[in-house]
Design a protein around this motif. Sequence first.
Motif, PDB file in Angstrom:
ATOM      1  N   SER A  19     -16.975   5.101  33.297  1.00  0.00           N
ATOM      2  CA  SER A  19     -17.565   6.041  32.334  1.00  0.00           C
ATOM      3  C   SER A  19     -17.577   5.434  30.931  1.00  0.00           C
ATOM      4  CB  SER A  19     -16.710   7.319  32.340  1.00  0.00           C
ATOM      5  OG  SER A  19     -17.164   8.257  31.386  1.00  0.00           O
ATOM      6  N   GLY A  20     -18.413   5.985  30.087  1.00  0.00           N
ATOM      7  CA  GLY A  20     -18.352   5.772  28.642  1.00  0.00           C
ATOM      8  C   GLY A  20     -18.252   4.318  28.197  1.00  0.00           C
ATOM      9  N   GLY A  22     -15.965   2.079  28.773  1.00  0.00           N
ATOM     10  CA  GLY A  22     -15.589   1.129  29.824  1.00  0.00           C
ATOM     11  C   GLY A  22     -16.791   0.704  30.645  1.00  0.00           C
ATOM     12  N   ASP A  40     -11.064   1.681  37.810  1.00  0.00           N
ATOM     13  CA  ASP A  40     -10.977   3.068  37.334  1.00  0.00           C
ATOM     14  C   ASP A  40     -10.375   3.892  38.470  1.00  0.00           C
ATOM     15  OD1 ASP A  40     -12.784   4.579  34.805  1.00  0.00           O
ATOM     16  OD2 ASP A  40     -11.770   5.850  36.300  1.00  0.00           O
ATOM     17  N   MET A  41      -9.892   5.087  38.130  1.00  0.00           N
ATOM     18  CA  MET A  41      -9.430   5.985  39.182  1.00  0.00           C
ATOM     19  C   MET A  41     -10.571   6.860  39.702  1.00  0.00           C
ATOM     20  SD  MET A  41      -7.097   8.576  36.876  1.00  0.00           S
ATOM     21  CE  MET A  41      -6.132   9.099  38.294  1.00  0.00           C
ATOM     22  N   VAL A  64      -7.889   2.182  40.592  1.00  0.00           N
ATOM     23  CA  VAL A  64      -6.574   1.968  39.984  1.00  0.00           C
ATOM     24  C   VAL A  64      -6.142   3.238  39.279  1.00  0.00           C
ATOM     25  CG1 VAL A  64      -7.379   1.166  37.689  1.00  0.00           C
ATOM     26  CG2 VAL A  64      -5.227   0.322  38.585  1.00  0.00           C
ATOM     27  N   VAL A 142      -8.469  -0.950  23.607  1.00  0.00           N
ATOM     28  CA  VAL A 142      -9.198   0.064  22.836  1.00  0.00           C
ATOM     29  C   VAL A 142      -8.174   1.026  22.237  1.00  0.00           C
ATOM     30  CG1 VAL A 142     -10.906   1.908  22.885  1.00  0.00           C
ATOM     31  CG2 VAL A 142     -11.300  -0.186  24.175  1.00  0.00           C
ATOM     32  N   ALA A 143      -8.014   0.930  20.928  1.00  0.00           N
ATOM     33  CA  ALA A 143      -7.174   1.882  20.194  1.00  0.00           C
ATOM     34  C   ALA A 143      -8.064   3.043  19.775  1.00  0.00           C
ATOM     35  CB  ALA A 143      -6.506   1.185  19.013  1.00  0.00           C
ATOM     36  N   SER A 144      -7.974   3.481  18.536  1.00  0.00           N
ATOM     37  CA  SER A 144      -8.792   4.599  18.054  1.00  0.00           C
ATOM     38  C   SER A 144      -8.551   4.745  16.561  1.00  0.00           C
ATOM     39  CB  SER A 144      -8.371   5.894  18.761  1.00  0.00           C
ATOM     40  OG  SER A 144      -8.980   7.012  18.148  1.00  0.00           O
ATOM     41  N   TYR A 157      -1.810  11.754  21.359  1.00  0.00           N
ATOM     42  CA  TYR A 157      -2.910  10.778  21.339  1.00  0.00           C
ATOM     43  C   TYR A 157      -2.679   9.764  20.218  1.00  0.00           C
ATOM     44  CZ  TYR A 157      -7.709   8.980  21.657  1.00  0.00           C
ATOM     45  OH  TYR A 157      -8.808   8.174  21.811  1.00  0.00           O
ATOM     46  N   PRO A 187     -12.251   2.581  17.519  1.00  0.00           N
ATOM     47  CA  PRO A 187     -13.502   3.343  17.335  1.00  0.00           C
ATOM     48  C   PRO A 187     -13.276   4.706  16.697  1.00  0.00           C
ATOM     49  CG  PRO A 187     -13.168   2.689  19.656  1.00  0.00           C
ATOM     50  CD  PRO A 187     -11.867   2.508  18.932  1.00  0.00           C
TER      51      PRO A 187
HETATM   52  N1  LIG Z   1     -15.123   8.603  22.821  1.00  0.00           N
HETATM   53  C1  LIG Z   1     -14.549   8.437  21.624  1.00  0.00           C
HETATM   54  O1  LIG Z   1     -14.979   9.052  20.611  1.00  0.00           O
HETATM   55  C2  LIG Z   1     -13.399   7.491  21.471  1.00  0.00           C
HETATM   56  C3  LIG Z   1     -12.980   7.192  20.161  1.00  0.00           C
HETATM   57  C4  LIG Z   1     -11.913   6.310  19.993  1.00  0.00           C
HETATM   58  C5  LIG Z   1     -11.284   5.751  21.090  1.00  0.00           C
HETATM   59  N2  LIG Z   1     -11.720   6.079  22.343  1.00  0.00           N
HETATM   60  C6  LIG Z   1     -11.025   5.447  23.468  1.00  0.00           C
HETATM   61  O2  LIG Z   1     -11.971   4.730  24.216  1.00  0.00           O
HETATM   62  C7  LIG Z   1     -11.524   4.634  25.568  1.00  0.00           C
HETATM   63  C8  LIG Z   1     -12.654   5.053  26.504  1.00  0.00           C
HETATM   64  O3  LIG Z   1     -12.973   6.403  26.232  1.00  0.00           O
HETATM   65  P1  LIG Z   1     -14.384   7.047  26.594  1.00  0.00           P
HETATM   66  O4  LIG Z   1     -14.808   7.824  25.424  1.00  0.00           O
HETATM   67  O5  LIG Z   1     -15.270   6.032  27.204  1.00  0.00           O
HETATM   68  O6  LIG Z   1     -13.881   8.097  27.692  1.00  0.00           O
HETATM   69  P2  LIG Z   1     -14.401   8.493  29.144  1.00  0.00           P
HETATM   70  O7  LIG Z   1     -13.698   9.752  29.462  1.00  0.00           O
HETATM   71  O8  LIG Z   1     -15.881   8.446  29.197  1.00  0.00           O
HETATM   72  O9  LIG Z   1     -13.827   7.309  30.041  1.00  0.00           O
HETATM   73  C9  LIG Z   1     -12.442   7.148  30.260  1.00  0.00           C
HETATM   74  C10 LIG Z   1     -12.260   6.541  31.641  1.00  0.00           C
HETATM   75  O10 LIG Z   1     -10.848   6.311  31.829  1.00  0.00           O
HETATM   76  C11 LIG Z   1     -10.554   6.623  33.183  1.00  0.00           C
HETATM   77  N3  LIG Z   1      -9.142   6.934  33.374  1.00  0.00           N
HETATM   78  C12 LIG Z   1      -8.467   7.987  32.869  1.00  0.00           C
HETATM   79  N4  LIG Z   1      -7.200   7.981  33.329  1.00  0.00           N
HETATM   80  C13 LIG Z   1      -7.096   6.897  34.130  1.00  0.00           C
HETATM   81  C14 LIG Z   1      -6.028   6.349  34.898  1.00  0.00           C
HETATM   82  N5  LIG Z   1      -4.811   6.930  34.953  1.00  0.00           N
HETATM   83  N6  LIG Z   1      -6.247   5.213  35.605  1.00  0.00           N
HETATM   84  C15 LIG Z   1      -7.475   4.634  35.590  1.00  0.00           C
HETATM   85  N7  LIG Z   1      -8.517   5.113  34.903  1.00  0.00           N
HETATM   86  C16 LIG Z   1      -8.321   6.225  34.163  1.00  0.00           C
HETATM   87  C17 LIG Z   1     -11.436   7.837  33.492  1.00  0.00           C
HETATM   88  O11 LIG Z   1     -11.592   8.023  34.898  1.00  0.00           O
HETATM   89  C18 LIG Z   1     -12.721   7.469  32.774  1.00  0.00           C
HETATM   90  O12 LIG Z   1     -13.627   6.784  33.624  1.00  0.00           O
HETATM   91  C19 LIG Z   1     -10.287   5.512  25.666  1.00  0.00           C
HETATM   92  O13 LIG Z   1      -9.137   4.688  25.590  1.00  0.00           O
HETATM   93  C20 LIG Z   1     -10.395   6.395  24.442  1.00  0.00           C
HETATM   94  O14 LIG Z   1      -9.144   6.861  24.026  1.00  0.00           O
HETATM   95  C21 LIG Z   1     -12.760   6.921  22.555  1.00  0.00           C
END
Ligand SMILES: NC(=O)c1ccc[n+]([C@@H]2O[C@H](COP(=O)([O-])OP(=O)(O)OC[C@H]3O[C@@H](n4cnc5c(N)ncnc54)[C@H](O)[C@@H]3O)[C@@H](O)[C@H]2O)c1
Length: 253
Positions: A19-20, A22, A40-41, A64, A142-144, A157, A187
């Motif tokens: 997703s997203g 990743g 991914d899980m 995973v 990936v931090a934030s 968080y 991000p």
């Molecule tokens: N979206 C944002 O605005 C944003 C901003 C800053 C940081 N981030 C960070 O970016 C990263 C990706 O976020 P995203 O927005 O793409 O989110 P998302 O929800 O689209 O994707 C996250 C993915 O992580 C997987 N995941 C969750 N728990 C898991 C586990 N225990 N084992 C394996 N996989 C697992 C989920 O299945 C999902 O596919 C995250 O670390 C998030 O904290 C996101």
Amino acid sequence: MADGTRFDGRAAIVTGAASGIGRATAMRLAADGAKVACLDMADAVEETVALITEAGGTAVAAKVDVRSGDSVRAAVDAAESAHGPTAILCNVAGVLRFAHTHEMEVAEWDLLLDVNLKGPFLMCRAVIPSMLAEGGGVITNVASSAGMFGQAFMVHYCASKGGVVLLTKSLAWEYLKRNIRVNAISPGGVETAMTGSVSFPEGIDFGLIAKTMAVDNKMMKPTEPAALIAYLSSDEAAAINGAVIPIDHAITA
Ligand SMILES: NC(=O)c1ccc[n+]([C@@H]2O[C@H](COP(=O)([O-])OP(=O)(O)OC[C@H]3O[C@@H](n4cnc5c(N)ncnc54)[C@H](O)[C@@H]3O)[C@@H](O)[C@H]2O)c1
């Protein structure tokens, strides 16, 4: 712009690849010529592999749970038996929740710390031996922006992402002389399932989380942080080590 020769068949592992950010990272690394293991899980990780394969890239999926050392070991073994020793690791998997701290279940604290901070540690622990054996590698976490300053209603968080920042810097120092570079990106708002499905507890003061929003509520596409991760994973970024690079429309400026 994708460059099919950039990674020249190097083996990459991307967590959170269903997703997203990743998924976008896995697709970008593959478009740039890496062989990508998508971890991914979630079952949707198979869709990421299909998207990469349809575009002419090389990818495998491995399930995973990044919270579990055994699961991480099995997934890294599967990735490396498909593509060889890991040259590039991108720790992207994460979870986000909002809560009043005084009402927070311990299980929720544990979930965020385990996925967001222990997960990258376990992945690094599993992959670094191959990098050492091969003479080097590159890791991007990936931090934030929420790991760069305090923020109300997301103490778990922020603590996890602040932890990712120092995990990154500490690993960069530890493996500096052994040719493993370790960086993080930080991000701001990205349009993904995570931000699309966020829910807030009753009674929160939205004014207290206003600083996490970019001016005009600007969000970015997942391809934007993915492009930065691909750059950091490439030889062009050879001098960038131990850095935490904001990509946040000036939220942390
Ligand atoms: N979206 C944002 O605005 C944003 C901003 C800053 C940081 N981030 C960070 O970016 C990263 C990706 O976020 P995203 O927005 O793409 O989110 P998302 O929800 O689209 O994707 C996250 C993915 O992580 C997987 N995941 C969750 N728990 C898991 C586990 N225990 N084992 C394996 N996989 C697992 C989920 O299945 C999902 O596919 C995250 O670390 C998030 O904290 C996101």
